[in-house]
Design an enzyme around this catalytic site. Structure first.
Site, short mmCIF file in Angstrom:
data_model
loop_
_atom_site.label_atom_id
_atom_site.label_comp_id
_atom_site.label_asym_id
_atom_site.label_seq_id
_atom_site.Cartn_x
_atom_site.Cartn_y
_atom_site.Cartn_z
N GLU A 75 0.82 -1.21 0.00
CA GLU A 75 0.00 0.00 0.00
C GLU A 75 0.86 1.26 0.00
O GLU A 75 0.63 2.17 -0.79
CB GLU A 75 -0.93 0.01 1.23
CG GLU A 75 -1.73 1.31 1.29
CD GLU A 75 -2.79 1.34 2.37
OE1 GLU A 75 -2.71 0.54 3.32
OE2 GLU A 75 -3.68 2.19 2.27
N ASP A 95 -0.71 -5.00 3.12
CA ASP A 95 -1.22 -3.80 3.77
C ASP A 95 -0.64 -3.80 5.19
O ASP A 95 -1.02 -4.61 6.03
CB ASP A 95 -2.76 -3.82 3.82
CG ASP A 95 -3.32 -2.47 4.25
OD1 ASP A 95 -2.56 -1.69 4.87
OD2 ASP A 95 -4.50 -2.19 3.96
N ILE A 97 -0.81 -1.67 7.77
CA ILE A 97 -1.85 -1.44 8.80
C ILE A 97 -3.17 -1.29 8.06
O ILE A 97 -3.42 -0.25 7.44
CB ILE A 97 -1.61 -0.16 9.64
CG1 ILE A 97 -0.23 -0.17 10.30
CG2 ILE A 97 -2.71 -0.02 10.70
CD1 ILE A 97 0.06 1.06 11.16
N ASP A 98 -3.98 -2.31 8.07
CA ASP A 98 -5.30 -2.17 7.47
C ASP A 98 -6.21 -1.69 8.58
O ASP A 98 -6.44 -2.39 9.57
CB ASP A 98 -5.81 -3.49 6.87
CG ASP A 98 -7.11 -3.24 6.12
OD1 ASP A 98 -7.10 -2.39 5.21
OD2 ASP A 98 -8.13 -3.84 6.47
N THR A 100 -5.93 2.09 9.12
CA THR A 100 -5.07 3.20 9.57
C THR A 100 -5.87 4.26 10.34
O THR A 100 -5.39 4.80 11.34
CB THR A 100 -4.35 3.84 8.36
OG1 THR A 100 -3.55 2.82 7.74
CG2 THR A 100 -3.45 4.99 8.77
N ASP A 225 -6.05 -4.60 0.44
CA ASP A 225 -7.09 -4.73 1.48
C ASP A 225 -7.78 -6.08 1.41
O ASP A 225 -8.38 -6.53 2.38
CB ASP A 225 -8.18 -3.65 1.31
CG ASP A 225 -7.65 -2.24 1.43
OD1 ASP A 225 -6.91 -1.98 2.37
OD2 ASP A 225 -7.99 -1.40 0.56
#
Ligand code: IPD
Length: 285
Positions: A75, A95, A97-98, A100, A225
């Site tokens: 990402e 990702d 930190i999915d 954020t 994601d």
């Protein structure tokens, strides 16, 4: 090194990725309590922090160190201009930190999401629910697990009586919002029991995979994601498709994932669809 990507090899790659995701989670847990350094990406509600960037670099460096021939879609690398490119090579889709926005607000629903595609096919998914210390894993053909225990989707076949999960997403342009409101209305019109929007698309897919929700959908998300979540839902016995009812395309920036094909198709039939510019330069199934 010859890369074959057979089941045993994929299993060993995924096991290492699991270890790396857990390490990344440790960093996120610590950073959750500290002050965050936030910047904006595509819109005023599309956020990124120093932790997102550091965790993505850590995951890519760790995997690259071990598997120098593998490719990466991340990402934050994408946001920095390195566009998502899916080739036949084993490709990790990350990702860091999915969720954020949740991370920024210390809302404890954030995950590390790592998918793996080999010859453009998604074959492994690892999603670490950081604050719950739950590791969701799946390898194509091997079932889906949470902390090593097998998980299964619910048996819901219709929208009436279902629990539906969706997200507002990180864009607010009028046409997207208009479709979003129409879709909420359409879903509520089915006598679904409720709608949840918790802020991590990857974890939403895990909730469907473990039978804690019946169907999820979103327009505007990205391949990082949903790559890992796709494998986890499928391996938990569920179904994923494009919101129009066609085949799932991880680059198409939209998805329905559900317990059964029947509930996914019913939802597809009532949604107002929007077209979005695809991720990257190639499409994948
Ligand atoms: C976001 C989350 C959110 C979804 C957005 C995504 P990020 O990912 O998954 O639930 O609605 O579409 O962009 O930016 O937190 O990695």
């Amino acid at each position: 090194m010859v890369v074959t990507g057979d089941m045993a090899e994929i299993q060993s790659w995924a096991l290492f990725a699991e270890f790396v995701a857990k390490e990344a989670g440790e960093t996120i847990r610590t950073a959750m309590k500290a002050e965050k350094n936030i910047t904006l990406k595509s819109s005023v509600v599309d956020l990124v922090t120093e932790t997102d960037k550091a965790v993505e670099a850590f995951i890519i460096d760790s995997l690259k160190g071990r598997y120098p021939d593998h490719k990466f879609i991340g990402e934050e690398s994408d946001a920095a201009g390195q566009k998502a490119e899916l080739t036949d090579a084993p490709t990790w889709i990350i990702d860091p930190i999915d969720g954020t926005t949740n991370f920024v607000h210390s809302f404890p629903y954030v995950s590390v999401s790592v998918g793996l595609a080999v010859q453009k096919e998604l074959v492994a998914g690892i999603i670490y629910h950081v604050m719950a210390d739950e590791m969701y894993t799946a390898i194509k053909g091997g079932g889906a697990f949470c902390n090593g225990n097998a998980i299964k989707v619910s048996q819901a076949t219709e929208m009436a009586g279902s629990l539906v999960v969706t997200e507002v997403g990180s864009g607010r342009d009028p046409s997207r919002m208009d479709a979003f409101y129409k879709n909420l209305e359409a879903v509520l019109g089915t006598n679904a029991h409720g709608i949840r929007a918790m802020g991590s698309a990857a974890l939403n897919m895990c909730m469907i995979a473990r039978g804690s929700g019946d169907v999820c959908y979103e327009y505007g998300i990205h391949c990082w994601d949903m790559a890992a979540g796709y494998v986890i839902i499928r391996e938990a016995g569920g179904f994923c498709c494009d919101p129009t009812g066609g085949s799932f395309n991880m680059m198409a920036r939209r998805v329905i994932g559900g317990a059964t094909e029947s509930i996914c198709k019913q939802l597809s039939g009532i949604l107002t669809h929007i077209e979005l510019e695809h991720d990257g330069r190639a499409s994948a199934s």
